[in-house]
Enzyme design. Sequence first.
Site, short mmCIF file in Angstrom:
data_model
loop_
_atom_site.label_atom_id
_atom_site.label_comp_id
_atom_site.label_asym_id
_atom_site.label_seq_id
_atom_site.Cartn_x
_atom_site.Cartn_y
_atom_site.Cartn_z
N CYS A 2 0.83 -1.21 0.00
CA CYS A 2 0.00 0.00 0.00
C CYS A 2 0.86 1.25 0.00
CB CYS A 2 -0.97 0.09 1.18
SG CYS A 2 -2.08 -1.31 1.30
N GLY A 28 0.59 -0.50 -4.92
CA GLY A 28 -0.73 -1.10 -4.84
C GLY A 28 -1.55 -0.75 -6.05
N ASN A 102 -0.88 1.79 5.80
CA ASN A 102 0.11 0.95 5.11
C ASN A 102 0.72 0.05 6.18
OD1 ASN A 102 3.40 1.59 3.64
ND2 ASN A 102 2.13 -0.23 3.59
N GLY A 103 0.54 -1.26 6.01
CA GLY A 103 1.08 -2.20 7.00
C GLY A 103 0.12 -3.34 7.22
N TYR A 242 12.86 -4.64 -3.07
CA TYR A 242 11.87 -4.77 -4.13
C TYR A 242 10.84 -3.66 -4.19
CZ TYR A 242 7.86 -6.74 -6.67
OH TYR A 242 6.82 -6.93 -7.52
#
Length: 458
Positions: A2, A28, A102-103, A242
């Site tokens: 995200c 995302g 986000n998480g 990544y």
Amino acid sequence: MCGIFGIYNHNEAATLVYLGLHGLQHRGQEGSGIVSSDGSKLYSKKGMGLVSEIFKDDNFSRLKGISAIGHNRYSTYGESIIENVQPVVVNFAMGSLALAHNGNLVNASFLRSELEVHGSIFQSTIDSEVIVHLIALSRERTILDRITDALRKVKGAYSLLILTEKEMIGVRDAYGFRPLSLGELNGSFVLSSETSSFELIGARFIRDILPGEIVVINNNGLTSYMPFDKANEAFCIFEHIYFARPDSCIYGESVNIIRKNMGRELARESAIDADIVIPVPDSGTPAAMGFAEGSGVAFDNGLIRSHYVGRTFIVPRQSVRDFGVRLKLNPVKEVLKGKRVVVVDDSIVRGTTSKKIVTMIREAGASEVHVRIASPPVKYSCFYGIDTPTRRELVASRMGVEDIGRQLTADTLAYLSIEGMLKAVSTSPDKFCVACFDGKYPIPFSEDEINQLGLFDV
Ligand code: SF4
């Protein structure tokens, strides 16, 4: 994963959030949402798909106000449906509130069951909604205290943006798993998952939000609070490997430089006689350049990526993932024919993509194919916001390196060691989470949570 992005006090808040989210699209691709505030009311627009597909010209006149937050969704928890697209918006005793997360919370199911027993009605299946319910139910008097109270109950990884009618609030969990940076644009504060989105809108990077910090931005400016107990930092190393864009600075360091360093370390550990080094584009490119520099073997582009196909790693359905691989990369025969090729990729998760790439390079005429991976074998699932599959699906949790190499039909296969990976960053190695490689999870799990998460699901 995200991506989250927000701006406070700018006449074109929603448009700038749209641009910021576009710059975070790689984090995302399932859905996006923007919520704005005009000081007395919140306005929301959400949809499934890419940022550019969801928001049209007339949406921005309806996303009124001078503050806005946005979210790009990539599912680590909950299904791929519109109800799960964030920001989550609620009305409660103190007014309206929107939250972008986000998480990943590791105790979300427990909290959700508990909240449901006490009458909470959930609108989505995402873990982030738990935080909103906890805020609404808190007995604290101020919004800041309610947020702190709620977050003391959750366990896991979170970088958050919260928008109320009057304030924008940014939070990073005490471990600092996910990045969150602060910028400034002509006097307006901006918060973003990645610094590359600041540049996109012409904003200036100020600093990272600290692990455990809450920043409250309102008409009085920005106020910082550190209300949580200190924890050992656990920055996600996979952001560098990544996820993040190479033109971002994550945890204070250039992603591009670190990926190159990882490639150099990989060459030091496992160089081989070859004619060319090629990357699996795009995320493998900096590491391949570093490998070429470190090994003295020429760099070339042997695979061309179509930029019109999403990143296969983050598409949740297997059928789409397989289809995506075939569409995504094409070999350059003139580069590969008759050559001993080293192909460098950032990581191997399931192994299915890597096998197709090796086959593709061989079919294009390469005489040898040596696979080099600029990260260690991924043996354990992530529970902090990266969609790694269950252990059963992780090829390195089932097989040793030689067997994986045989399965890929590579002439040789080598991974970067954990030590080599941590040499590539200048931050102290003990500040990083490397649990997907060594299984040492920074946030301990109870036995029930282990069962619930399928942690040892092999
Ligand atoms: Fe990142 Fe791996 Fe830790 Fe998850 S387990 S936060 S992917 S380093």
